[in-house]
Scaffold this motif. Structure first.
Motif, short mmCIF file in Angstrom:
data_model
loop_
_atom_site.label_atom_id
_atom_site.label_comp_id
_atom_site.label_asym_id
_atom_site.label_seq_id
_atom_site.Cartn_x
_atom_site.Cartn_y
_atom_site.Cartn_z
N VAL A 134 20.16 -31.76 -15.82
CA VAL A 134 19.60 -32.14 -14.52
C VAL A 134 18.48 -33.15 -14.75
O VAL A 134 17.83 -33.15 -15.79
N TYR B 2 19.79 -26.56 -16.64
CA TYR B 2 19.69 -25.57 -15.56
C TYR B 2 20.93 -24.70 -15.53
O TYR B 2 22.05 -25.18 -15.66
N HIS C 172 22.62 -21.92 -13.00
CA HIS C 172 22.53 -21.35 -11.66
C HIS C 172 23.26 -20.02 -11.61
O HIS C 172 24.43 -19.92 -11.99
N SER D 122 18.59 -17.49 -12.08
CA SER D 122 18.75 -18.94 -12.19
C SER D 122 17.58 -19.44 -13.03
O SER D 122 16.42 -19.13 -12.72
N TRP E 59 11.32 -28.07 -7.93
CA TRP E 59 12.76 -28.34 -7.97
C TRP E 59 13.55 -27.04 -7.99
O TRP E 59 14.53 -26.86 -7.26
N THR F 6 13.45 -25.41 -4.62
CA THR F 6 14.25 -26.13 -3.64
C THR F 6 15.71 -25.71 -3.70
O THR F 6 16.38 -25.56 -2.66
N TYR F 7 16.21 -25.50 -4.92
CA TYR F 7 17.60 -25.09 -5.09
C TYR F 7 17.80 -23.58 -4.93
O TYR F 7 18.94 -23.11 -4.86
N ASN F 8 16.71 -22.85 -4.87
CA ASN F 8 16.78 -21.39 -4.74
C ASN F 8 15.75 -20.92 -3.71
O ASN F 8 14.83 -20.16 -4.04
#
Length: 220
Positions: free
Chosen positions: A4, A17, A19, A59, A91, A94-96
């Motif tokens: 990423v 990363y 997930h 994650s 970051w 934001t994704y979690n």
């Protein structure tokens, strides 16, 4: 495990990363050793921490500080690296956005940065601090320490005297509602050469204990 690229204060930051497939999974951010002494996100101890979280359904993100690998910028004496870590945590969140909890882990220089981030980000529920360089950097900002966690130190650490880590542990342990699990690893040097698997077992043992507690008490 996808590569990423994140936006950092000094340009892009390169990371790895993983997930989780678990809905609303907890998240963990892992920080590497000193950039000027060969530290990268691929350090074996950092990967050991990363793997400990991912196999528990977290994650997890590890990344290169500015000036390391494909991350842009230059070394900034810890100030810029703390900003990098804050951006990486942004970051990750934001994704979690519905993550059930949030942990920080770091090795050596990364442990120092991680503990600073712990003070600035109240959403961090727990920490893993491996070989914190308590004799090289000022840890007095931990007043009070906002979360419980694990500190591991090798009794043959050639860079960080055990007494300096013990003083730090005693200071943190004296605070109300904070529990520091301090593990001395016999025969281990600062870099845990040939001892990464043993360190992994200590981390596993601690996380199994800490994560078995109800949400809200996960770090204590």
């Amino acid at each position: 495990m996808p590569d990423v690229i994140m936006n950092g204060p000094a340009g892009r930051l390169e990371g790895r990363y993983s997930h989780s497939k678990v809905p609303n999974a907890p998240v963990a951010l892992l920080l590497h050793p000193h950039p000027q002494h060969g530290g990268t996100m691929n350090n074996r101890i950092v990967y050991t921490l990363f793997h400990a979280f991912t196999k528990r359904g977290f994650s997890a993100l590890r990344f290169n500080f500015r000036g390391v690998g494909r991350s842009q910028g230059t070394y900034d004496r810890g100030e810029g690296e703390l900003s990098d870590a804050a951006s990486a945590l942004d970051w990750l969140q934001t994704y979690n956005p519905n993550a059930s909890s949030c942990w920080i882990g770091g090795f050596s220089f990364g442990a120092w940065i991680g503990m600073q981030l712990l003070m600035r980000r109240p959403e961090l529920d727990g920490f893993l601090s491996i070989a914190p360089p308590a004799n090289m950097f000022d840890f007095s900002f931990l007043a009070p320490c906002p979360a419980s966690g694990l500190i591991v130190h090798g009794d043959r650490d050639e860079l960080v005297p055990e007494a300096s880590v013990t003083r730090l542990v005693n200071k943190l342990s004296a605070q109300k509602d904070i529990k520091i699990d301090y593990r001395r690893m016999e025969g281990a040097n600062h870099f845990f050469n040939d001892r990464a698997d043993d360190l992994g077992r200590i981390v596993d043992d601690y996380l199994d204990m800490a994560l078995a507690k109800p949400l809200g008490a996960a770090a204590g």
